[in-house]
Design an enzyme around this catalytic site. Structure first.
Site, short mmCIF file in Angstrom:
data_model
loop_
_atom_site.label_atom_id
_atom_site.label_comp_id
_atom_site.label_asym_id
_atom_site.label_seq_id
_atom_site.Cartn_x
_atom_site.Cartn_y
_atom_site.Cartn_z
N HIS A 24 0.81 -1.23 0.00
CA HIS A 24 0.00 0.00 0.00
C HIS A 24 0.85 1.28 0.00
CE1 HIS A 24 0.31 0.21 4.40
NE2 HIS A 24 -0.58 -0.72 4.62
N HIS A 78 -5.53 -8.51 14.85
CA HIS A 78 -5.61 -7.32 13.99
C HIS A 78 -6.44 -7.65 12.76
CE1 HIS A 78 -4.54 -3.80 11.81
NE2 HIS A 78 -3.39 -4.19 11.31
N GLU A 80 -6.60 -6.04 9.79
CA GLU A 80 -6.16 -5.65 8.45
C GLU A 80 -5.97 -6.89 7.57
OE1 GLU A 80 -2.96 -2.78 8.30
OE2 GLU A 80 -3.39 -2.32 6.20
N ASP A 82 -3.94 -8.16 5.54
CA ASP A 82 -2.75 -9.01 5.42
C ASP A 82 -2.67 -10.03 6.56
OD1 ASP A 82 -2.40 -6.64 6.90
OD2 ASP A 82 -0.22 -6.72 6.76
N HIS A 145 -1.62 -0.34 14.94
CA HIS A 145 -1.87 0.93 14.32
C HIS A 145 -3.31 1.07 13.83
CE1 HIS A 145 -1.48 -0.33 9.88
NE2 HIS A 145 -1.49 -1.45 10.57
N ASP A 164 1.39 -6.08 14.29
CA ASP A 164 2.27 -5.31 13.39
C ASP A 164 3.47 -4.70 14.12
OD1 ASP A 164 1.18 -5.54 10.82
OD2 ASP A 164 -0.39 -4.09 11.29
N HIS A 224 5.12 -9.54 10.83
CA HIS A 224 5.94 -9.37 9.63
C HIS A 224 7.42 -9.50 10.00
CE1 HIS A 224 2.62 -7.78 7.23
NE2 HIS A 224 2.35 -6.90 8.17
FE1 FEO Z 1 -1.79 -3.50 9.88
FE2 FEO Z 1 0.37 -5.92 8.74
O1 FEO Z 1 -1.25 -4.98 8.89
#
Ligand code: FEO
Length: 397
Positions: A24, A78, A80, A82, A145, A164, A224
């Site tokens: 993104h 989370h 999101e 991903d 976040h 994250d 990640h």
């Molecule tokens: Fe906030 Fe890795 O997604």
């Protein structure tokens, strides 16, 4: 390949995305990983999933440890995509009625993503759950976040599933941090600058709160990049420093150029700053990705932005970067602007007002030059660089 154990009974069953280059708007030249963790205890737990196209691979990885149908419940730290993209397919595989534990805002956000078909079970902040031999503690980390973000802490193994936070967009076969790998911290810093910088006050308060709770952390498992097992305090100390947003004696000169006039101005400004003994980085917007420039901005004291005037406004690349930087809310900075023009010359004024809107203190109204800079113009740019360098030095006295 069989998924590797993080500690006894906890496996990273996530996937490596070697090929992603744009996350993104963030350049991921080393790819990334979507980590997900399988906790094998009396209850079998999956913590987070992966980006939707990798769900089959996630299920394959789980199958090398245990039949996915034996998983008792899922924890979603989370919402999101991903980390939750694979959720519906995973739940279909393990049992659609099994609980999905998440924060209260996680429930709301997961419903917005996946509708009503899943058994969402919101947990209270600081509530605990046992899985058999292990005890898990849930810690809300709102706006770190996303509003739904939370950590899950394994009290027994002193292991933090940090979603994250503490991550890096860094694909590697190595699962753990190598204390000798300096590039790892570069990836972690880029990640902080582009994802967490605007939430620095919350990061600082969270670290203080976790320290206040006296929670020992032996291992940090982000969603990640590599897992911080060999030296987790390295990344906690770095987050403590970055969240203070204290600049270094450093300046960045960010610019684009049309017919090589603005670049000549940039070169002289850079020379003036350097001659004041300040570390300065010239950053051409068509040579450096916005996310790499943002990493340099994070610890710079001075942000100097240059643009030619094009059709009565700034260059598109400059507009792109200013918009991006504004969203990440850099703090404690000074700045100014420069640029060439043909007949109207609005760029300098537009940049100055964008910098002021971000709370950057202008040290000078900036320099604008018609068409091509002559010697006097270049001397003026050099003098501007000296002035910026002196202002940086003065802020450290
Ligand atoms: Fe906030 Fe890795 O997604």
């Amino acid at each position: 390949m069989r998924p590797k154990e993080v500690v006894k009974g906890i496996y990273n069953v996530g996937v490596i995305d070697w090929n992603i280059r744009d996350f993104h708007g963030y350049s991921t030249e080393k790819g990334t990983t979507y980590n997900a963790y399988l906790v094998m205890d009396e209850k079998i737990v999956l913590i987070d999933t992966v980006k939707a196209p990798f769900t089959k691979k996630l299920l394959e990885n789980i199958s090398k440890i245990v039949d996915p149908k034996q998983i008792d419940f899922l924890i979603s730290n989370h919402a999101e995509a991903d980390h939750s993209g694979g959720l519906p397919e995973v739940m279909k595989e393990i049992g659609i009625d099994k609980p999905v534990y998440c924060s209260k805002l996680g429930e709301k956000n997961l419903r917005r993503h996946f509708g009503e078909g899943l058994n969402y079970q919101p947990v209270e902040n600081k509530s605990e759950m046992t899985t058999g031999k292990r005890k898990l503690l849930f810690l809300e980390t709102r706006m770190l976040h996303w509003p739904d973000s939370m950590f899950t802490y394994d009290v027994t193994d002193k292991l933090l599933f940090s979603s994250d936070a503490f991550g890096q967009h860094y694909a590697s076969q190595e699962m753990f941090d190598d204390p000798a790998d300096t590039s790892l911290m570069d990836h972690a810093k880029k990640y902080y600058a582009n994802i967490l910088l605007l939430y620095s006050d919350k990061v600082r308060k969270l670290i203080e709160a976790v320290r206040g709770m006296g929670i020992p952390i032996d291992t940090i498992c982000p969603d990640h990049g590599v897992i911080w097992k060999n030296n987790p305090s390295r990344i906690i100390d770095a987050y403590t420093t970055w969240s203070e947003r204290r600049p270094l004696k450093k300046a960045v000169v960010i610019y684009d150029t049309m017919w090589n006039s603005t670049v000549q101005m940039a070169d002289k400004i850079v020379a003036g700053i350097a001659d004041e003994g300040v570390d300065v980085r010239p950053l051409h917007l068509r040579s450096f990705h916005r996310s790499d420039i943002m990493t340099e901005v994070m610890d710079a004291k001075a942000v100097v932005v240059g643009s030619p005037t094009l059709n009565n406004t700034i260059y598109p690349t400059v507009a792109d970067f200013l918009t991006y930087m504004k969203g990440l809310r850099p703090a404690n900075k000074i700045g100014t602007s420069f640029g060439s023009y043909g007949w109207s010359g609005e760029a300098v004024k537009i940049i100055n007002s964008a910098l002021e809107e971000m709370g950057i203190d202008l040290v000078d109204p900036g320099v604008k030059v018609q068409y091509v800079p002559d010697k006097d113009n270049l001397d003026e740019c050099y003098a501007l660089g000296k002035k910026i360098g002196q202002a940086v030095n003065a802020s450290f006295e």
